[in-house]
Design a protein around this motif. Structure first.
Motif, short mmCIF file in Angstrom:
data_model
loop_
_atom_site.label_atom_id
_atom_site.label_comp_id
_atom_site.label_asym_id
_atom_site.label_seq_id
_atom_site.Cartn_x
_atom_site.Cartn_y
_atom_site.Cartn_z
N SER A 55 0.83 -1.20 0.00
CA SER A 55 0.00 0.00 0.00
C SER A 55 0.87 1.26 0.00
O SER A 55 0.60 2.21 -0.75
CB SER A 55 -0.92 -0.02 1.22
OG SER A 55 -1.65 1.18 1.29
N ASN A 72 2.45 1.68 -3.40
CA ASN A 72 1.46 2.17 -4.36
C ASN A 72 1.26 3.68 -4.20
O ASN A 72 1.13 4.40 -5.19
CB ASN A 72 0.15 1.43 -4.18
CG ASN A 72 -0.82 1.72 -5.29
OD1 ASN A 72 -0.43 1.92 -6.43
ND2 ASN A 72 -2.10 1.76 -4.95
N GLU A 73 1.24 4.16 -2.97
CA GLU A 73 1.09 5.59 -2.74
C GLU A 73 2.28 6.36 -3.29
O GLU A 73 2.12 7.45 -3.87
CB GLU A 73 0.92 5.87 -1.25
CG GLU A 73 -0.41 5.41 -0.70
CD GLU A 73 -0.47 5.51 0.82
OE1 GLU A 73 0.49 6.03 1.44
OE2 GLU A 73 -1.48 5.06 1.39
N ASP A 89 2.04 6.45 -7.06
CA ASP A 89 0.97 7.37 -7.44
C ASP A 89 1.46 8.82 -7.34
O ASP A 89 1.19 9.64 -8.23
CB ASP A 89 -0.26 7.14 -6.56
CG ASP A 89 -1.45 7.94 -7.02
OD1 ASP A 89 -1.75 7.92 -8.23
OD2 ASP A 89 -2.10 8.58 -6.15
#
Length: 61
Positions: free
Chosen positions: A38, A41-42, A45
């Protein structure tokens, strides 16, 4: 906690105790891996968002 271990030891359910310990540790490792994914992924992004902002600023009209 000692009494729970004693009950398992006297009844011969050490395999169940070992299985429960394995399941708890495997679940903990899976949750830690999910948290790491997670966070990765941040970061990706945020990188893609900044790259899009850079491209938008430097595009030739």
């Amino acid at each position: 906690m000692e009494s729970i271990l004693q009950v398992f030891a006297t009844r011969g359910d050490l395999a169940h105790l070992a299985l429960a310990a394995w399941a708890l540790s495997a679940s903990g490792v899976a949750l830690a891996a999910l948290g790491g994914l997670s966070r990765a992924n941040e970061r990706i992004d945020a990188f893609v968002r900044e790259l899009a902002r850079f491209n938008a600023r430097h595009d030739d009209p």
